[in-house]
Motif scaffolding. Structure first.
Motif, short mmCIF file in Angstrom:
data_model
loop_
_atom_site.label_atom_id
_atom_site.label_comp_id
_atom_site.label_asym_id
_atom_site.label_seq_id
_atom_site.Cartn_x
_atom_site.Cartn_y
_atom_site.Cartn_z
N HIS A 135 40.76 32.93 46.83
CA HIS A 135 42.16 33.31 46.79
C HIS A 135 42.71 32.89 45.44
CE1 HIS A 135 46.50 33.29 47.84
NE2 HIS A 135 46.12 34.32 48.58
N PRO A 136 42.49 33.73 44.41
CA PRO A 136 42.92 33.35 43.06
C PRO A 136 44.44 33.32 42.93
CG PRO A 136 42.13 35.61 43.10
CD PRO A 136 41.88 35.05 44.46
N GLU A 137 44.89 32.42 42.09
CA GLU A 137 46.33 32.30 41.82
C GLU A 137 46.77 33.43 40.88
OE1 GLU A 137 48.49 30.01 43.08
OE2 GLU A 137 46.81 29.35 44.32
N PRO A 138 48.02 33.88 40.99
CA PRO A 138 48.53 34.84 40.02
C PRO A 138 48.41 34.26 38.60
CG PRO A 138 50.00 34.70 41.89
CD PRO A 138 48.99 33.61 42.05
N GLY A 139 47.95 35.09 37.69
CA GLY A 139 47.77 34.63 36.31
C GLY A 139 46.33 34.22 36.02
N ALA A 140 45.53 34.04 37.07
CA ALA A 140 44.13 33.68 36.85
C ALA A 140 43.38 34.86 36.25
CB ALA A 140 43.47 33.28 38.18
N LYS A 141 42.35 34.57 35.51
CA LYS A 141 41.55 35.60 34.86
C LYS A 141 40.81 36.42 35.92
CE LYS A 141 39.88 37.12 30.86
NZ LYS A 141 40.72 38.03 30.15
N VAL A 173 45.74 48.60 38.63
CA VAL A 173 46.17 47.95 37.40
C VAL A 173 47.65 48.28 37.27
CG1 VAL A 173 45.89 47.88 34.89
CG2 VAL A 173 43.89 48.21 36.36
N VAL A 174 48.46 47.23 37.12
CA VAL A 174 49.92 47.42 37.08
C VAL A 174 50.48 46.88 35.78
CG1 VAL A 174 50.13 47.34 39.60
CG2 VAL A 174 50.31 45.23 38.30
N PRO A 175 51.56 47.46 35.32
CA PRO A 175 52.20 46.90 34.13
C PRO A 175 52.79 45.53 34.47
CG PRO A 175 53.43 48.82 34.96
CD PRO A 175 52.23 48.65 35.82
N SER A 176 52.66 44.60 33.55
CA SER A 176 53.12 43.25 33.83
C SER A 176 53.41 42.54 32.51
CB SER A 176 52.05 42.49 34.61
OG SER A 176 52.44 41.16 34.81
N GLU A 177 54.23 41.52 32.61
CA GLU A 177 54.55 40.69 31.46
C GLU A 177 53.45 39.69 31.17
OE1 GLU A 177 57.14 41.11 29.34
OE2 GLU A 177 57.48 42.91 30.55
N GLN A 178 52.58 39.45 32.14
CA GLN A 178 51.52 38.47 31.92
C GLN A 178 50.36 39.09 31.15
OE1 GLN A 178 51.15 37.60 36.12
NE2 GLN A 178 49.01 38.26 36.11
N GLU A 179 49.44 38.25 30.72
CA GLU A 179 48.30 38.66 29.91
C GLU A 179 47.47 39.72 30.63
OE1 GLU A 179 44.29 36.52 28.20
OE2 GLU A 179 46.06 35.28 28.54
N ALA A 180 46.92 40.68 29.88
CA ALA A 180 46.09 41.74 30.45
C ALA A 180 44.85 41.13 31.10
CB ALA A 180 45.69 42.73 29.36
N ASN A 181 44.33 41.82 32.11
CA ASN A 181 43.14 41.39 32.85
C ASN A 181 43.33 40.06 33.58
OD1 ASN A 181 41.60 43.68 32.29
ND2 ASN A 181 40.93 42.82 30.34
N THR A 182 44.55 39.78 33.97
CA THR A 182 44.81 38.62 34.82
C THR A 182 45.34 39.13 36.16
OG1 THR A 182 47.05 38.34 33.94
CG2 THR A 182 45.28 37.04 32.90
N ILE A 183 45.23 38.30 37.16
CA ILE A 183 45.61 38.71 38.50
C ILE A 183 47.12 38.63 38.68
CG2 ILE A 183 45.39 38.07 40.94
CD1 ILE A 183 42.49 37.23 40.16
N VAL A 184 47.69 39.71 39.19
CA VAL A 184 49.12 39.76 39.47
C VAL A 184 49.37 39.33 40.92
CG1 VAL A 184 51.15 41.26 39.62
CG2 VAL A 184 49.50 41.58 37.76
N LEU A 226 40.62 41.27 47.14
CA LEU A 226 41.27 42.50 46.66
C LEU A 226 42.53 42.10 45.90
CD1 LEU A 226 40.94 44.78 49.82
CD2 LEU A 226 39.39 44.55 47.89
N VAL A 227 42.59 42.50 44.63
CA VAL A 227 43.68 42.05 43.76
C VAL A 227 44.27 43.21 42.98
CG1 VAL A 227 42.67 39.73 43.52
CG2 VAL A 227 42.08 41.51 41.88
N THR A 228 45.50 42.98 42.51
CA THR A 228 46.08 43.87 41.50
C THR A 228 45.97 43.12 40.18
OG1 THR A 228 48.30 43.03 41.89
CG2 THR A 228 47.67 45.04 43.06
N VAL A 229 45.72 43.86 39.12
CA VAL A 229 45.45 43.27 37.82
C VAL A 229 46.48 43.75 36.81
CG1 VAL A 229 43.71 43.09 35.99
CG2 VAL A 229 42.99 43.18 38.37
#
Length: 161
Positions: free
Chosen positions: A108-114, A125-136, A154-157
């Protein structure tokens, strides 16, 4: 000359008898080794069959308290929402404990984890303010057993900015 021939014949007969005895001994050793190898193979096959048949016994045994808790919950006729919530939380803790005892670990990765393609499955893959290829966000937890993925999380990135 006849004495020499008789001596040679006696020597050869003795050597032949010795070789026959040695051959019989080696044949006996071979048959014993072959029988031992066959017994070892048969015992190994039996052990593998037992492991396949009963290998899950420990895991199943650790799930029995979870079944007991669910049975107890269903036996209560007029449970309040709070009681149901507490019982469900306790049962989930029992289940997670049983999984951990059997080396099943929650992913269960935390948001922002690689994002790790070996443990995570990107659903979108969603637009986000956080770094690319990190978990949203995590849509569904994943599970590992001894570092082997049973089910990826299952994650959104986050997509590129």
């Amino acid at each position: 000359m006849a004495a020499n021939a008789a001596d040679e014949l006696a020597r050869l007969q003795a050597e032949l008898a010795e070789l026959k005895a040695k051959s019989a001994e080696l044949a006996d050793q071979y048959l014993r080794a072959k029988a031992e190898a066959e017994n070892t193979r048969r015992r190994a096959e039996e052990e593998v069959a037992k492991a396949r048949k009963f290998g899950i016994e420990g895991f199943a045994e650790s799930l029995l308290p979870v079944c007991d808790s669910l049975d107890a919950a269903l036996a209560i006729d007029n449970a309040t929402a709070e009681q149901l919530r507490e019982g469900t939380d306790a049962t989930l803790r029992q289940l997670l404990s049983a999984l951990e005892r059997n080396k099943v670990v929650v992913v269960h990765p935390e948001p922002g984890a690689k994002f790790d393609p070996h443990q995570h499955q990107a659903i979108s893959v969603v637009p986000s303010e956080q770094e690319a290829n990190t978990i949203v966000s995590v849509l569904q937890k994943g599970y590992l057993i001894f570092d082997r993925v049973l089910r990826p999380a299952l994650v959104t990135v986050a997509g590129p900015k």
